[in-house]
Design an enzyme around this catalytic site. Structure first.
Site, mmCIF file in Angstrom:
data_model
loop_
_atom_site.group_PDB
_atom_site.id
_atom_site.type_symbol
_atom_site.label_atom_id
_atom_site.label_comp_id
_atom_site.label_asym_id
_atom_site.label_seq_id
_atom_site.Cartn_x
_atom_site.Cartn_y
_atom_site.Cartn_z
ATOM 1 N N ASN A 22 38.653 34.585 43.153
ATOM 2 C CA ASN A 22 38.234 34.797 41.763
ATOM 3 C C ASN A 22 38.679 33.583 40.954
ATOM 4 O O ASN A 22 39.830 33.156 41.059
ATOM 5 C CB ASN A 22 38.918 36.060 41.208
ATOM 6 C CG ASN A 22 38.758 36.183 39.697
ATOM 7 O OD1 ASN A 22 37.699 36.561 39.204
ATOM 8 N ND2 ASN A 22 39.812 35.862 38.948
ATOM 9 N N GLU A 23 37.772 33.057 40.161
ATOM 10 C CA GLU A 23 38.102 31.908 39.307
ATOM 11 C C GLU A 23 38.979 30.918 40.073
ATOM 12 O O GLU A 23 40.085 30.569 39.644
ATOM 13 C CB GLU A 23 38.768 32.374 38.002
ATOM 14 C CG GLU A 23 37.840 33.206 37.154
ATOM 15 C CD GLU A 23 38.312 33.438 35.711
ATOM 16 O OE1 GLU A 23 39.446 33.080 35.358
ATOM 17 O OE2 GLU A 23 37.497 33.989 34.926
ATOM 18 N N GLN A 72 36.209 44.907 30.446
ATOM 19 C CA GLN A 72 36.389 45.703 31.635
ATOM 20 C C GLN A 72 36.109 47.155 31.268
ATOM 21 O O GLN A 72 35.908 47.472 30.108
ATOM 22 C CB GLN A 72 37.800 45.530 32.149
ATOM 23 C CG GLN A 72 38.117 44.082 32.538
ATOM 24 C CD GLN A 72 39.461 43.923 33.265
ATOM 25 O OE1 GLN A 72 40.125 44.882 33.604
ATOM 26 N NE2 GLN A 72 39.859 42.671 33.481
ATOM 27 N N GLU A 85 40.619 45.961 36.563
ATOM 28 C CA GLU A 85 41.677 45.084 37.066
ATOM 29 C C GLU A 85 43.032 45.757 36.849
ATOM 30 O O GLU A 85 43.203 46.559 35.918
ATOM 31 C CB GLU A 85 41.616 43.754 36.305
ATOM 32 C CG GLU A 85 42.698 42.767 36.715
ATOM 33 C CD GLU A 85 42.443 41.344 36.232
ATOM 34 O OE1 GLU A 85 41.543 41.133 35.389
ATOM 35 O OE2 GLU A 85 43.158 40.440 36.708
ATOM 36 N N TYR A 114 32.591 34.622 28.916
ATOM 37 C CA TYR A 114 33.095 35.448 27.820
ATOM 38 C C TYR A 114 32.606 34.893 26.492
ATOM 39 O O TYR A 114 32.444 33.673 26.341
ATOM 40 C CB TYR A 114 34.627 35.476 27.834
ATOM 41 C CG TYR A 114 35.195 36.352 28.929
ATOM 42 C CD1 TYR A 114 35.269 37.727 28.761
ATOM 43 C CD2 TYR A 114 35.642 35.803 30.130
ATOM 44 C CE1 TYR A 114 35.790 38.548 29.759
ATOM 45 C CE2 TYR A 114 36.166 36.616 31.136
ATOM 46 C CZ TYR A 114 36.232 37.988 30.939
ATOM 47 O OH TYR A 114 36.742 38.801 31.923
ATOM 48 N N GLU A 149 31.917 38.597 35.207
ATOM 49 C CA GLU A 149 32.722 39.016 34.047
ATOM 50 C C GLU A 149 32.009 38.525 32.802
ATOM 51 O O GLU A 149 31.691 37.336 32.705
ATOM 52 C CB GLU A 149 34.138 38.416 34.118
ATOM 53 C CG GLU A 149 34.942 38.935 35.299
ATOM 54 C CD GLU A 149 36.362 38.369 35.359
ATOM 55 O OE1 GLU A 149 36.897 37.945 34.311
ATOM 56 O OE2 GLU A 149 36.925 38.353 36.463
HETATM 57 O O1 AHR Z 1 39.191 39.885 32.490
HETATM 58 C C1 AHR Z 1 40.400 39.250 32.222
HETATM 59 C C2 AHR Z 1 40.557 37.954 33.010
HETATM 60 O O2 AHR Z 1 39.578 37.041 32.613
HETATM 61 C C3 AHR Z 1 40.343 38.061 34.495
HETATM 62 O O3 AHR Z 1 41.500 38.444 35.150
HETATM 63 C C4 AHR Z 1 39.971 36.665 34.884
HETATM 64 O O4 AHR Z 1 39.115 36.629 35.995
HETATM 65 C C5 AHR Z 1 39.320 36.116 33.631
HETATM 66 O O5 AHR Z 1 39.863 34.897 33.273
#
Ligand code: AHR
Length: 530
Positions: free
Chosen positions: A206-207, A376, A59, A274, A325
C-alpha cells in the site's frame, strides 16, 4: 443524432447563473436561480457500473475497526458475535460490494499470524502509524471474513510488502484459500473455518511510494515481481493482484512501475486520491468548500490519464484501474481525535455533495474503472457511519451514507453519456437497463437553485420516483443528538416522454429512477462527456 443545444439557449442559461453568482447572497432580493439543460444519451453506452465502484475500506486506525465495527463479544454495546449490531444493520441495508482491509499504512506493518488462533493468546502490538496505541489483535483474518460474510461483501486483503516477505504473503494466501490437507489449511480449520475463504483480491503493498516503504517505482516493481511469483491460485481461487499505484495523478510512478514490471502484469493497479480541505469539517467557508469541490475535476482527469498510461503498455488494457482510497480529508481538530479516535471526521452536506461528485465521475468513467473504495467506512475520514467514540453506544448514518444510498440504483446498470450546458458547479450521470433509467444530479452551487431540464435521447420515459438529499446549510450534519437532520426526501420528477424536469436546490444530490422504453439504435460510445 444529438440535437445540440442552441448557442443562444446556452448563453442565456449560463448568463443567469454567472450573473447571480457575482452578487453576494445577502444582497439578493430573492434566491438566485438558474436553468440547467442536460441531454441524456440513452443511445450512447459507456460501460457497466460495477457494484465495486461503490466499494469500502477499513483500517486499523482510530475507532474504525476497534470500537467502531468491532466491539467484542463481551461488550455492553449490542453486538452480533462482537460486530456492532447497528452498524451491521445499516451496512446490510446499503449493500457493501467489496471491503478492503487491514490498511492503509497499517497493512505494511501487519503480520497476519498475530490475528489468528485463540484471542486471549494473540500478541498485543503497537500501531505505529496511527498514534502508537496498543491493539490486542482480537480482530484478525477470521473476524474480517466473518464481517464480509455478514455484509455479503467480497473481501479484499492488503498484503504487507514494506516490512514483510513474499513468504509471509504466500502463506497468508494458502491459509485462506487452500481447501484442506496442508498444515496451514488445517490450522485454519482448527481455528473454526474448515471451508476455504476463497479470497480473490490481494493488494501487494500500500502506498509503496510513502508509508509502505518509501520506495522508488523501480524498487517497488522489483519487489512486486518477487511477491507475485509466490502469490498462487491456491485451491483454484483465481487471484486478482493489485499493485501499488500512484498518489493522485503521478505518472512518473505509474510509468516507472509499468517499465519495471517488464512482462509481469498485475490484474489491478491502485491509485489514491484524497480531496483535501483546509477547514474543520463542520466549519467550512463557502470558498474553501468550492475549492474542495473543484478538486473533483482533477480526480476525473487523473482517472482518464492513468487509464491512458496503463493502456499505452502492452497488455496494459487488461489491468483494472482501482481508486483504492478516495474522499474528503478535512482539517481534523486534535480535540475530536482525542475524544473519538484518530482521523475521526464529521460528514456534512458539503461532504454529501462531494461524495455525489465522486460517484457521478465513476459512472461517467465506468469503462475505465474496476473498483473504487471510499476512505473509510466507519469513524475515519469520509465515513458512512459514526459512533461516539470506541465506548459509545450511538451509531449514526452520515450524509455520505445517504449519498451512497442514492447511487445504489445505478449498480449493475449501464452508464450512458450525458451532456450538460454548464458543468462547472453541476454534475450529472445516468445509467439504464432494459426497464429503468437512473439519473443522479448534483447541484454544488451554494447560492443558486437550479431547474434542470433533461432531454432524453434514444429512449422515452414515464412516471418514476426521485429522492433528494439537500440542506442549504453546507455545514449541516447528522449528529448523535440529531441523527436524521439530513436524510433523503421524496421528490417528484416531471417526466413526459423525452423530457424530464427536476428542481435541484443549492447543495443537493438527487436521483430519479424512471421506467424507460427504447427507441432508435444504441451504440457503444466508449467515452464520456462531462
Ligand atoms: O486512509 C488513511 C491513510 O491514507 C491510509 O492509511 C493511507 O493509505 C493513506 O495515506
Amino acid at each position: 443524432m444529438i440535437s445540440p443545444l442552441s448557442r443562444r439557449k446556452f448563453v442565456a442559461a449560463t448568463a443567469t447563473v454567472a450573473a447571480s453568482s457575482l452578487v453576494p447572497r445577502h444582497l439578493l432580493a430573492s434566491p438566485a436561480s438558474g436553468t440547467q439543460r442536460v441531454t441524456i444519451r440513452a443511445d450512447a453506452e459507456i460501460g457497466v457500473v460495477r457494484p465495486e465502484l461503490h466499494g469500502h475500506f477499513i483500517e486499523h486506525l482510530g475507532s474504525c475497526v476497534y470500537g467502531g465495527l468491532w466491539v467484542g463479544k463481551d461488550s455492553r454495546i449490542p453486538n452480533l458475535n462482537g460486530y456492532r449490531k447497528q452498524a451491521v444493520a445499516y451496512l446490510q441495508e446499503l449493500g457493501v460490494p467489496v471491503l478492503r482491509w487491514p490498511g492503509g499504512c497499517f497493512a505494511d506493518d501487519y503480520h497476519w499470524r498475530d490475528g489468528i488462533g485463540p484471542a486471549a493468546k494473540r500478541p498485543r502490538r503497537v500501531n505505529l502509524h496511527w498514534g502508537e496505541y496498543v491493539e490486542d489483535n482480537s480482530f484478525g483474518t477470521h473476524e474480517f471474513i466473518g464481517l464480509c460474510r455478514l455484509l455479503n461483501a467480497e473481501p479484499y486483503f492488503a498484503g504487507n510488502v514494506g516490512s514483510s516477505t513474499p513468504h509471509e504473503l504466500r502463506d497468508w494466501i494458502e491459509y485462506c484459500n487452500y481447501p484442506s490437507g496442508s498444515t496451514l489449511s488445517d490450522e485454519r480449520a482448527a481455528n473454526g473455518s474448515p471451508e476455504p475463504f476463497r479470497v480473490r483480491y490481494w493488494g501487494v503493498g500500500n502506498e509503496s511510494w510513502g508509508c509502505g516503504g518509501n520506495m522508488r517505482p523501480e524498487e517497488y516493481a522489483r519487489l512486486y515481481r518477487d511477491f507475485a511469483v509466490y502469490c498462487r491460485n491456491f485451491g483454484g481461487t483465481d487471484l486478482f493482484l493489485v499493485a501499488s499505484g500512484p498518489s493522485g495523478n503521478d505518472s512518473r510512478w505509474s510509468r516507472g512501475l509499468m517499465d519495471g514490471l517488464g512482462w509481469e502484469r498485475p490484474q489491478g493497479v491502485s491509485m489514491h486520491y484524497y480531496s483535501g480541505g483546509t477547514d474543520r469539517s463542520t466549519a467550512f467557508t463557502a470558498d474553501h468548500m468550492q475549492t474542495q469541490f473543484a478538486s473533483y475535476a482533477k480526480v476525473e482527469d487523473a482517472i482518464i490519464h492513468q487509464r491512458a498510461v496503463l493502456d499505452s503498455y502492452d497488455k496494459g488494457k487488461d489491468i483494472g484501474l482501482i481508486l483504492d482510497e478516495w474522499g474528503v480529508w478535512d482539517n481534523i481538530p486534535e480535540e475530536d481525535e482525542r475524544r473519538y479516535g484518530k482521523l475521526w471526521q464529521q460528514s456534512t452536506m458539503r461532504s454529501a455533495v462531494a461524495a455525489g461528485l465522486g460517484l457521478n465521475i465513476f459512472n461517467r468513467q465506468a469503462d475505465k474503472l474496476r473498483m473504487c473504495n471510499i476512505a473509510q467506512m466507519v469513524n475515519v475520514l469520509q465515513s458512512l457511519l459514526l459512533t461516539d467514540g470506541p465506548e459509545g453506544e450511538h451509531c449514526i448514518r452520515t450524509t455520505t451514507y445517504h449519498t451512497f444510498s442514492l447511487f445504489k440504483p445505478h449498480r449493475t446498470k449501464t452508464a450512458v453519456c450525458v451532456e450538460s450546458d454548464d458543468p462547472s458547479a453541476f454534475s450529472v450521470s445516468a445509467s439504464k437497463n432494459d426497464k429503468e433509467l437512473v439519473v443522479t444530479l448534483v447541484n454544488s452551487h451554494h447560492d443558486i437553485d437550479l431547474q434542470v431540464e433533461c432531454t432524453l435521447q434514444g429512449a422515452s420515459a414515464s412516471g418514476g420516483t426521485a429522492q433528494i438529499l439537500h440542506d442549504a446549510e453546507w455545514n449541516a450534519c447528522n449528529s448523535f443528538e440529531q441523527p436524521d437532520r439530513v436524510v433523503p426526501k421524496l421528490l417528484t420528477p416531471r417526466v413526459d416522454g423525452a423530457k424530464i424536469q427536476l428542481d435541484l436546490p443549492r447543495l443537493s444530490v438527487a436521483t430519479a429512477v424512471m421506467p424507460i422504453h427504447r427507441s432508435g439504435s444504441v451504440t457503444g460510445f466508449g467515452g464520456a462527456v462531462r
